[in-house]
Scaffold this motif. Sequence first.
Motif, PDB file in Angstrom:
ATOM      1  N   ILE A  38       0.873  -1.174   0.000  1.00 27.45           N
ATOM      2  CA  ILE A  38       0.000   0.000   0.000  1.00 27.45           C
ATOM      3  C   ILE A  38       0.909   1.222   0.000  1.00 27.45           C
ATOM      4  CG2 ILE A  38      -1.791   1.276   1.237  1.00 27.45           C
ATOM      5  CD1 ILE A  38      -2.788  -1.377   2.325  1.00 27.45           C
ATOM      6  N   LYS A  46      -2.757   5.575   4.347  1.00 25.73           N
ATOM      7  CA  LYS A  46      -2.203   4.213   4.398  1.00 25.73           C
ATOM      8  C   LYS A  46      -2.265   3.624   5.813  1.00 25.73           C
ATOM      9  CE  LYS A  46       1.957   5.382   3.135  1.00 25.73           C
ATOM     10  NZ  LYS A  46       1.821   6.846   3.297  1.00 25.73           N
ATOM     11  N   SER A  47      -1.750   4.374   6.785  1.00 23.64           N
ATOM     12  CA  SER A  47      -1.721   3.862   8.163  1.00 23.64           C
ATOM     13  C   SER A  47      -3.127   3.752   8.738  1.00 23.64           C
ATOM     14  CB  SER A  47      -0.855   4.758   9.046  1.00 23.64           C
ATOM     15  OG  SER A  47       0.499   4.708   8.642  1.00 23.64           O
ATOM     16  N   GLY A  50      -4.434   0.515   7.673  1.00 27.32           N
ATOM     17  CA  GLY A  50      -3.850  -0.580   8.454  1.00 27.32           C
ATOM     18  C   GLY A  50      -4.509  -0.718   9.813  1.00 27.32           C
ATOM     19  N   ILE A 176       0.612  -7.066   9.161  1.00 25.24           N
ATOM     20  CA  ILE A 176       0.509  -5.713   8.614  1.00 25.24           C
ATOM     21  C   ILE A 176       1.748  -4.957   9.071  1.00 25.24           C
ATOM     22  CG2 ILE A 176      -0.852  -3.590   8.533  1.00 25.24           C
ATOM     23  CD1 ILE A 176      -3.307  -5.301   9.307  1.00 25.24           C
ATOM     24  N   ASP A 178       3.705  -1.513   8.995  1.00 25.47           N
ATOM     25  CA  ASP A 178       3.537  -0.081   8.722  1.00 25.47           C
ATOM     26  C   ASP A 178       4.908   0.593   8.720  1.00 25.47           C
ATOM     27  OD1 ASP A 178       2.702   2.494   8.426  1.00 25.47           O
ATOM     28  OD2 ASP A 178       1.633   2.630  10.326  1.00 25.47           O
ATOM     29  N   GLU A 179       5.441   0.855   7.531  1.00 24.78           N
ATOM     30  CA  GLU A 179       6.757   1.498   7.368  1.00 24.78           C
ATOM     31  C   GLU A 179       7.791   0.838   8.294  1.00 24.78           C
ATOM     32  OE1 GLU A 179       7.346   3.941   5.230  1.00 24.78           O
ATOM     33  OE2 GLU A 179       5.538   5.132   4.927  1.00 24.78           O
ATOM     34  N   ILE A 208       0.754  -7.306   4.401  1.00 24.50           N
ATOM     35  CA  ILE A 208       0.376  -5.992   3.884  1.00 24.50           C
ATOM     36  C   ILE A 208       1.496  -5.041   4.267  1.00 24.50           C
ATOM     37  CG2 ILE A 208      -1.248  -4.062   4.043  1.00 24.50           C
ATOM     38  CD1 ILE A 208      -3.473  -6.043   4.559  1.00 24.50           C
ATOM     39  N   ILE A 210       2.876  -1.384   4.237  1.00 21.52           N
ATOM     40  CA  ILE A 210       2.507   0.024   4.087  1.00 21.52           C
ATOM     41  C   ILE A 210       3.799   0.838   3.981  1.00 21.52           C
ATOM     42  CG2 ILE A 210       1.411   1.988   5.233  1.00 21.52           C
ATOM     43  CD1 ILE A 210      -0.390  -0.099   6.668  1.00 21.52           C
ATOM     44  N   THR A 211       3.956   1.584   2.890  1.00 22.35           N
ATOM     45  CA  THR A 211       5.201   2.318   2.682  1.00 22.35           C
ATOM     46  C   THR A 211       4.991   3.466   1.695  1.00 22.35           C
ATOM     47  OG1 THR A 211       7.520   2.093   1.986  1.00 22.35           O
ATOM     48  CG2 THR A 211       5.907   0.746   0.825  1.00 22.35           C
ATOM     49  N   HIS A 212       5.939   4.401   1.687  1.00 21.34           N
ATOM     50  CA  HIS A 212       5.940   5.462   0.672  1.00 21.34           C
ATOM     51  C   HIS A 212       6.961   5.153  -0.413  1.00 21.34           C
ATOM     52  CE1 HIS A 212       9.192   6.438   3.480  1.00 21.34           C
ATOM     53  NE2 HIS A 212       9.797   6.912   2.425  1.00 21.34           N
ATOM     54  N   THR A 224       0.001  -4.288  -5.714  1.00 23.36           N
ATOM     55  CA  THR A 224       0.162  -2.962  -5.104  1.00 23.36           C
ATOM     56  C   THR A 224      -1.116  -2.145  -5.222  1.00 23.36           C
ATOM     57  OG1 THR A 224       2.548  -2.888  -5.534  1.00 23.36           O
ATOM     58  CG2 THR A 224       1.453  -0.781  -5.219  1.00 23.36           C
TER      59      THR A 224
END
Length: 328
Positions: A38, A46-47, A50, A176, A178-179, A208, A210-212, A224
């Motif tokens: 994501i 995004k977060s 999550g 999940i 998250d970064e 899953i 979650i990143t930029h 994606t």
Amino acid sequence: MPLLEVNNLEVCFGLRQGSVTALRDISFQLERGERLGIVGESGAGKSVLGFSIINLISRPGFINKGEVLFEGKNLAALKNKEMRTIRGNRIAMIFQDPMMTLNPVLTIGDQMVECLRAHRKISKQDARVISLQKLKQVYIPSPDTRLDQYPHELSGGMRQRIVIAIGLLLDPDLIIADEPTTALDVTIQAEIMELMVELCERNNVALILITHDLGVVSEVTQRTIVMYAGRVIEEGPTKEIINDAQHPYTQGLINALPQMALPGQRLNQIRGTMPGLNDLPSGCAFSPRCDYVLPACHEAIPALTKSGGCNVACHLVTEQNNLSEVNE
């Protein structure tokens, strides 16, 4: 049946001026063992997505409508006591900063044993044995010594490995992340992501991510989702999105990667900034920053439509596809 199915999810935050919508009409599926990325800038939602999946949205946030089905059970409708049997047990979450996740006044062993005993009826000794096995799985050197150490005694990369080990303690079906590599240097980032892929493949665990960072996504995920201002704007196989991005925003993210600029050349960037949730423009939220804007972009929110192997929410792409069909 998919492992996870999100249908028309909408998440709002109540403010004094009224509520704002952080996520709008989010829908996707995740199969067992599948790795999903994501992607989007800070503020894309995004977060929030999550946290919504594991029903951890705290007030003033709330799930306004939609479903989060995990093996057919709607997590959005479960009470907190019922969610505890799933959250941390069947679905684990790895957060950005391990120092915020780990308790600084407890040893690593105490934290892992406490996590296990909160979900399983086992002795401290058995819990410690399982904890030791999980530390070995994530390639922690001298794992028996690490169990008796405190978080501040370990490096950033080691702490993140321990957070991953804690996530794996209860053999979840879904992680999940998250970064998970934000605070780490590039070489450690690569090691951590390689480790997560290996663990997911070995244990058939869905992920899953979650990143930029589209560079990380291209190495780790199979599919994606690109988000902008709380909406999904492009979705499909990761290779297709990286090699042939169709939405102007996704193209901008790829062009902004450092490797896309020549040595000594200024890095590419998307002009402007993402709008606030209470200040969204009419029509397409990306239109003020888009180089290919059409009159329709200011009038209506584009719907996700099939384009090649992906789904894209863009009036320009829809128009080009319609022209192609007419010419054929």
